[in-house]
Design a protein around this motif. Structure first.
Motif, PDB file in Angstrom:
ATOM      1  N   LEU A   1       0.810  -1.217   0.000  1.00 14.68           N
ATOM      2  CA  LEU A   1       0.000   0.000   0.000  1.00 14.68           C
ATOM      3  C   LEU A   1       0.847   1.273   0.000  1.00 14.68           C
ATOM      4  N   VAL A   2       1.918   1.285   0.805  1.00 18.54           N
ATOM      5  CA  VAL A   2       2.708   2.512   0.909  1.00 18.54           C
ATOM      6  C   VAL A   2       3.266   2.944  -0.449  1.00 18.54           C
ATOM      7  N   PHE A   3       3.595   1.971  -1.298  1.00 18.99           N
ATOM      8  CA  PHE A   3       4.139   2.345  -2.600  1.00 18.99           C
ATOM      9  C   PHE A   3       3.048   2.810  -3.553  1.00 18.99           C
ATOM     10  N   VAL A   4       1.853   2.268  -3.368  1.00 20.29           N
ATOM     11  CA  VAL A   4       0.726   2.769  -4.160  1.00 20.29           C
ATOM     12  C   VAL A   4       0.475   4.228  -3.783  1.00 20.29           C
ATOM     13  N   LEU A   5       0.555   4.525  -2.489  1.00 12.00           N
ATOM     14  CA  LEU A   5       0.336   5.894  -2.026  1.00 12.00           C
ATOM     15  C   LEU A   5       1.399   6.838  -2.576  1.00 12.00           C
ATOM     16  N   LEU A   6       2.617   6.353  -2.744  1.00 11.03           N
ATOM     17  CA  LEU A   6       3.693   7.200  -3.256  1.00 11.03           C
ATOM     18  C   LEU A   6       3.625   7.347  -4.773  1.00 11.03           C
ATOM     19  N   PHE A   7       3.484   6.201  -5.458  1.00  9.02           N
ATOM     20  CA  PHE A   7       3.674   6.216  -6.912  1.00  9.02           C
ATOM     21  C   PHE A   7       2.410   5.898  -7.712  1.00  9.02           C
TER      22      PHE A   7
ATOM     23  N   VAL B   1      12.105   2.142   3.711  1.00  9.29           N
ATOM     24  CA  VAL B   1      11.215   1.884   4.838  1.00  9.29           C
ATOM     25  C   VAL B   1      10.585   3.163   5.385  1.00  9.29           C
ATOM     26  N   LEU B   2      11.417   4.124   5.731  1.00  8.27           N
ATOM     27  CA  LEU B   2      10.897   5.246   6.516  1.00  8.27           C
ATOM     28  C   LEU B   2      10.024   6.196   5.693  1.00  8.27           C
ATOM     29  N   ILE B   3      10.497   6.587   4.507  1.00  8.57           N
ATOM     30  CA  ILE B   3       9.705   7.528   3.705  1.00  8.57           C
ATOM     31  C   ILE B   3       8.368   6.912   3.286  1.00  8.57           C
ATOM     32  N   PRO B   4       8.366   5.647   2.788  1.00  7.51           N
ATOM     33  CA  PRO B   4       7.070   5.047   2.453  1.00  7.51           C
ATOM     34  C   PRO B   4       6.113   4.987   3.649  1.00  7.51           C
ATOM     35  N   LEU B   5       6.663   4.654   4.832  1.00 10.11           N
ATOM     36  CA  LEU B   5       5.781   4.591   5.999  1.00 10.11           C
ATOM     37  C   LEU B   5       5.280   5.983   6.366  1.00 10.11           C
ATOM     38  N   ALA B   6       6.158   6.973   6.204  1.00 11.12           N
ATOM     39  CA  ALA B   6       5.751   8.348   6.483  1.00 11.12           C
ATOM     40  C   ALA B   6       4.623   8.750   5.532  1.00 11.12           C
ATOM     41  N   ALA B   7       4.714   8.277   4.277  1.00 13.62           N
ATOM     42  CA  ALA B   7       3.672   8.597   3.295  1.00 13.62           C
ATOM     43  C   ALA B   7       2.318   8.112   3.773  1.00 13.62           C
TER      44      ALA B   7
ATOM     45  N   THR C   1      -3.568  12.434   6.852  1.00  8.48           N
ATOM     46  CA  THR C   1      -3.861  13.827   7.185  1.00  8.48           C
ATOM     47  C   THR C   1      -4.803  14.448   6.168  1.00  8.48           C
ATOM     48  N   GLU C   2      -4.996  13.758   5.018  1.00 11.37           N
ATOM     49  CA  GLU C   2      -5.983  14.266   4.058  1.00 11.37           C
ATOM     50  C   GLU C   2      -7.394  14.118   4.601  1.00 11.37           C
ATOM     51  N   LEU C   3      -7.538  13.223   5.575  1.00 14.53           N
ATOM     52  CA  LEU C   3      -8.837  13.052   6.221  1.00 14.53           C
ATOM     53  C   LEU C   3      -8.869  13.928   7.472  1.00 14.53           C
ATOM     54  N   SER C   4     -10.028  14.512   7.751  1.00 15.35           N
ATOM     55  CA  SER C   4     -10.172  15.179   9.051  1.00 15.35           C
ATOM     56  C   SER C   4     -10.300  14.090  10.106  1.00 15.35           C
TER      57      SER C   4
ATOM     58  N   VAL D   1      -3.365   2.493   8.995  1.00 17.04           N
ATOM     59  CA  VAL D   1      -2.721   3.199  10.104  1.00 17.04           C
ATOM     60  C   VAL D   1      -3.083   2.555  11.443  1.00 17.04           C
ATOM     61  N   VAL D   2      -4.358   2.220  11.579  1.00 13.83           N
ATOM     62  CA  VAL D   2      -4.771   1.565  12.829  1.00 13.83           C
ATOM     63  C   VAL D   2      -3.980   0.279  13.035  1.00 13.83           C
ATOM     64  N   MET D   3      -3.883  -0.499  11.961  1.00 15.37           N
ATOM     65  CA  MET D   3      -3.155  -1.769  12.077  1.00 15.37           C
ATOM     66  C   MET D   3      -1.678  -1.549  12.363  1.00 15.37           C
ATOM     67  N   LEU D   4      -1.132  -0.526  11.689  1.00 10.72           N
ATOM     68  CA  LEU D   4       0.302  -0.253  11.859  1.00 10.72           C
ATOM     69  C   LEU D   4       0.607   0.167  13.289  1.00 10.72           C
ATOM     70  N   LEU D   5      -0.242   1.042  13.832  1.00 12.85           N
ATOM     71  CA  LEU D   5      -0.027   1.477  15.215  1.00 12.85           C
ATOM     72  C   LEU D   5      -0.101   0.286  16.158  1.00 12.85           C
ATOM     73  N   ALA D   6      -1.076  -0.596  15.880  1.00 14.47           N
ATOM     74  CA  ALA D   6      -1.189  -1.791  16.716  1.00 14.47           C
ATOM     75  C   ALA D   6       0.090  -2.614  16.631  1.00 14.47           C
ATOM     76  N   SER D   7       0.656  -2.732  15.420  1.00 14.04           N
ATOM     77  CA  SER D   7       1.879  -3.549  15.330  1.00 14.04           C
ATOM     78  C   SER D   7       3.052  -2.866  16.015  1.00 14.04           C
ATOM     79  N   PHE D   8       3.106  -1.516  15.994  1.00 13.75           N
ATOM     80  CA  PHE D   8       4.186  -0.828  16.697  1.00 13.75           C
ATOM     81  C   PHE D   8       4.102  -1.095  18.198  1.00 13.75           C
ATOM     82  N   VAL D   9       2.896  -1.009  18.726  1.00 11.08           N
ATOM     83  CA  VAL D   9       2.712  -1.275  20.157  1.00 11.08           C
ATOM     84  C   VAL D   9       3.173  -2.695  20.475  1.00 11.08           C
ATOM     85  N   LEU D  10       2.765  -3.628  19.592  1.00 10.25           N
ATOM     86  CA  LEU D  10       3.165  -5.014  19.795  1.00 10.25           C
ATOM     87  C   LEU D  10       4.680  -5.168  19.738  1.00 10.25           C
TER      88      LEU D  10
END
Lengths: 348, 291, 284
Positions: free
Chosen positions: B131-137, C35-41, C47-50, C257-266
């Motif tokens: 998904l992250v790459f779809v969001l980027l590219f 890893v980091l930039i894609p995850l940041a994306a 943030t496009e959602l309120s 994002v919800v899933m990702l946050l859950a995995s970070f906590v884990l």
């Protein structure tokens, strides 16, 4: 408590760890099982504890068949070589463990009694101030004493220690062994410990059991096994020995064909070995002595000096203690005459 | 060590207990019950599925099996998978060596954070990795407009598949090397440098030979995962037959079209790869242990 | 030159070995790119959602059910793996039986076998006419295309974690500890509960957490067997894919994002657990 061991044998595959061992341990005695590695001493200790079962033979505790009881029912205090302390429990909880698992449940002490008992034991081993520490935070000597306190907590009928000082450095080792002796004099529980260190055995034990290749070579007080070794093995294993291969022929001892004027001590025909303590070989003039040799090196400090000599005929090197006052120079030809010796049949 | 067990990388310890007979053990009936339950569980969940793959693949005999594998779409999928694996594994191999050098041979602040970040992809759902790459590219992604203007395809094309695969297999080589190289310390490198070797000479003549088996091991694991990745690749590939279908995606398409035998035929190749990887693991562990 | 700079920055210990600046720089760049930039994306996209929109997406019936199914079934699967994993590891470490080495090696199958292959194999096996499914039909148990099917797939992919985390700890466990406990009068049950379990406990928990974390994100092996009925047998990763195929990127991202946050906590919890485990078993 008295322990009787009769004709105990144990094999591990093709290896005979114990071959027909008989041993009687008197109540309140402190006994050392002494021998090289592989001599079966640890196996014997583990059989007494109930951690190992013999293939044959009997073990009696005060006349009762101990082999009919499991390790937990024998009430033995066992101190493991590497202590086997429970790392997830504090020192206090380690010592209290035996009290907390006691069965049946109604025999279990109440918490205040357990506290009192454990604290008393920790005082006994001088570790009261470490009660809340964990084993990984302790020094080797401290761990050793915790292990001992834990074993004593169940009021064992017999205390068994496997190489109790083996993992400690020389200084701590000496302190602890004196301390163990004192402790035994205070509490008088029948104790057996395994060691490969003769000094340790001779210093601490009431009686020493010398073992080799699964058999008992000699049982006796430290003085007995040192002064009157029963076998060549004991003479060589305990204390220093000069060993000279000889032959006995026609009721006389011969060294490379030359008749030597010493007693055969009942050894009949065949090869034999002459055992002499280094300080019981005197250096005299060359002619009259049974052995002749040449001084190779003189060294050492203290009351006696160590002299290295090469025997004539075969060049065999022996080390002799000579009094400081005796004048010896390298290259000097001298005679050697044993003042006290033992002759054992057989080759090396 | 963080999510160590996330991979094949977790070593099987050699189960050589001492031969001393255990006085402290369970009675025989309990023992047999435990072994029985364990074996039944492993058989149902591991052995039977594995056998089923090969059984289904050959259910109509060898010729249809070979036919399924030589079908142009299957061949295209196999080729694409090999190419993706070759690119991603090489990239992660180089990265793994560089990262392991930086982490294992130097002491610096924030090292444990760095190690955790390297392990991070293990704990991300593969779907999110795609998904992250779809969001980027992707067409509506951050760089989507720019890429379309310049007629560069990343998503639904080889670069996207490679990127997703690289992310998913990111930690494999590095995490095999780091613990080993840390354990080996820096003495040999220091000795080499004191003897006049350059940095690269030290690396190729001293460091690399010391970790060659662990490196091979890491590469094998990385490769197994790269060839088998499904979720992440599925999101970025677009499933274009003969073009962006990797083997796992081809398996899915065939299965959904009820071409079960053909589907299992392709699956059997990947199952074989898994078995070979496991055997290599058992063999290589001995060498890695010796390093 | 890099060495002096680094020394001036004072964040690393000096060393004669070259290449620190270069290798660390490359490592960080590559890490950032992949890893980091894609995850940041991913976070940027949300943030496009309120916040209200985000909440609406995540708490919509279908999303909530998908998350419930993913997390709930993963938890159950991890429990099953905890219990059976413990039995398996006990058998492998403590007992001898024929085929032990082969079974030991096979434990890693779920790591090595591509998820799609596992998915179609399990589906075929547990179908009503499959080898295992046909055995369950008379008992009235239906596996394929039900939540039970999802559970089977999650147990499969999480199977190695408990075994592989506990195995080294149990192997390391000194036999003398158990003997010591027995000489002190403990029976077998007391030895297991008071001596063995406290030592391997942290590793059991770690294995459980790893197994859970893996199951939550799993996709490939589940979608074949699940049947994928919305609100019944649709897992969260699948819903992400569906939203993506509908070009509802923001929706997909919110769930992710919800899933990702859950995995970070884990992940944090697992790191803590492993540290605790290492301290406790004295390996630190």
């Amino acid at each position: 408590m008295k322990i009787d061991i009769t004709n105990v044998s144990k094999r591990f595959g093709a290896f005979a760890a114990l071959a027909g061992v008989d041993l009687e341990i008197k109540s309140g005695e402190l006994v050392a099982l002494l021998g090289p590695s592989g001599s079966g001493k640890t196996t014997l200790l583990r059989i007494i504890a109930g951690l190992e079962w013999p293939d044959e033979g009997r073990v009696l505790f005060d006349g009762d068949d101990a082999l009919a009881r499991s390790v937990g029912e024998r009430h033995v205090g066992f101190v493991f070589q590497h202590y086997a302390l429970f790392r997830h429990m504090s020192v206090f909880e380690n010592v209290a463990f035996g009290l907390r698992v006691r069965r049946p449940r109604r025999q279990r002490l109440l918490e205040p009694e357990i506290r009192a008992r454990v604290n008393k034991l920790l005082e006994l081993v001088q570790l009261g101030w470490l009660a809340d520490r964990y084993p990984t935070q302790l020094s080797g000597g401290q761990r050793q004493r915790v292990a001992l306190a834990r074993a004593l907590a169940i009021e064992p009928r017999v205390l068994l220690l496997d190489e109790p000082f083996g993992a400690l450095d020389a200084k701590v080792r000496k302190e602890l062994r004196r301390w163990l002796r004192q402790l035994h004099d205070e509490i008088h529980v029948t104790s057996v410990f395994v060691t490969h260190d003769q000094e340790e055995a001779l210093e601490v034990a009431d009686r020493v059991v010398v073992m080799d290749k699964g058999r008992i070579e000699q049982i006796g007080t430290p003085t007995e096994v040192y002064e009157n070794p029963a076998t060549a093995f004991v003479h060589e294993f305990i204390g220093e020995s000069i060993v000279i291969p000889v032959t006995v022929d026609n009721g006389a001892v011969q060294f490379h064909g030359n008749r030597i004027d010493i007693d055969t001590q009942g050894v009949t025909c065949g090869p034999a070995r002459l055992f002499v303590r280094p300080y019981e070989m005197s250096i005299a003039s060359a002619e009259s002595a049974p052995f002749q040799g040449t001084v190779k090196r003189v060294h050492g400090i203290g009351p006696a000096r160590r002299v290295e000599l090469a025997l004539n005929v075969d060049g065999h090197v022996v080390e002799v203690d000579a009094p400081r006052v005796q004048d010896l120079t390298v290259g000097q030809a001298v005679g050697l005459s044993p003042t006290r010796y033992r002759l054992f049949a057989g080759e090396a | 060590m963080s999510v160590a067990a996330g991979t094949l990388a977790t070593r099987t310890p050699s189960s050589s207990q001492d031969s001393r007979r255990r006085i402290v053990a369970e009675p025989a009936p309990v023992r047999w019950l435990i072994v029985g339950v364990a074996l039944l569980f492993l058989t149902v969940f591991l052995v039977v599925p594995l056998v089923a793959v090969f059984y289904q693949a050959f259910s109509r005999g060898v010729w249809p099996y070979l036919g399924a594998l030589t079908h142009p779409d299957a061949v295209a999928a196999i080729k694409l998978t090999l190419m993706v694996a070759a690119i991603s594994v090489s990239l992660n191999l180089v990265f793994g060596l560089i990262a392991a050098w930086a982490i294992a041979k130097f002491e610096f602040r924030g090292k444990s954070v760095l190690i955790t970040l390297i392990d991070l992809p293990f704990s991300i759902s593969p779907v999110i990795s795609g998904l992250v790459f779809v969001l980027l590219f992707g067409a509506q992604g951050f760089f989507g407009g720019y890429l379309q203007e310049h007629d560069v395809r990343i998503i639904f094309a080889l670069p996207g598949i490679v990127l997703a695969t690289v992310l998913v297999t990111f930690p494999f080589v590095a995490r095999e090397l780091i613990p080993l190289m840390q354990q080996q310390g820096t003495q040999e490198e220091e000795a080499a440098i004191s003897l006049g070797a350059s940095g690269l000479q030290t690396f190729f003549r001293v460091t690399l030979p010391n970790v060659k088996w662990a490196l091979l091991y890491g590469v094998l694991l990385c490769n197994a995962r790269a060839m088998g990745e499904f979720g992440a690749v599925s999101v970025v590939s677009g499933h274009i037959r003969g073009e962006t279908n990797t083997m796992p995606l081809h398996i899915e398409i065939l299965y959904n079209e009820y071409q079960f035998m053909a589907s299992f035929a392709v699956a059997s190749l990947l199952a074989l790869l898994a078995l070979v990887t496991l055997i290599a693991k058992v063999v290589l562990e001995k060498y890695v242990g010796a390093e | 030159m890099t060495a002096t700079t680094a020394r001036r920055l004072g964040f690393r210990q000096p060393s004669v070995i070259p290449g620190f600046g270069l290798t660390l720089g490359l490592t960080l760049s590559w890490l950032a790119l992949i890893v980091l930039i894609p995850l940041a994306a991913l976070f940027l996209k949300t943030t496009e959602l309120s916040f209200d929109q985000f909440l609406a997406v995540v708490t919509s019936r279908r999303a909530l059910n998908a998350l419930k199914i993913s997390f709930g079934l993963s938890l159950i699967a991890a429990f099953i793996n905890l219990i059976f994993g413990f039995i398996v590891v006990w058998a492998l470490v403590r007992y001898e039986f024929p085929g032990k080495r082969v079974f030991d090696a096979l434990i890693d199958i779920p790591f090595a076998l591509p998820t799609a292959v596992a998915g179609i194999a399990l589906t075929t096996l547990f179908a009503e006419n499959g080898w295992l499914g046909s055995l369950l039909v008379p008992l009235g148990i239906k596996v394929s295309f039900t939540p039970l099917g999802i559970l089977i797939a999650l147990v499969f992919i999480g199977l190695p974690f408990v075994v592989r985390t506990v195995q080294p700890v149990l192997l390391d466990l000194d036999l003398e500890l158990e003997e010591a406990a027995e000489t002190l009068g403990a029976n077998r049950w007391q030895v297991i509960t008071k001596v063995i379990l406290p030592v391997i406990g942290p590793s059991l928990l770690t294995g459980f957490a790893l197994s859970f974390a893996r199951a939550v994100g799993e996709y490939g092996s589940v979608i074949f067997i699940a049947g994928n009925l919305p609100n019944v047998s649709e897992i969260a990763p699948l819903l992400i894919v569906i939203r993506l195929e509908e070009f509802k990127y923001a929706d997909a991202t919110a769930i992710a994002v919800v899933m990702l946050l859950a995995s970070f906590v884990l992940l944090l919890a697992i790191n803590r657990l492993q540290r605790w485990s290492e301290v406790r078993t004295g390996r630190l």
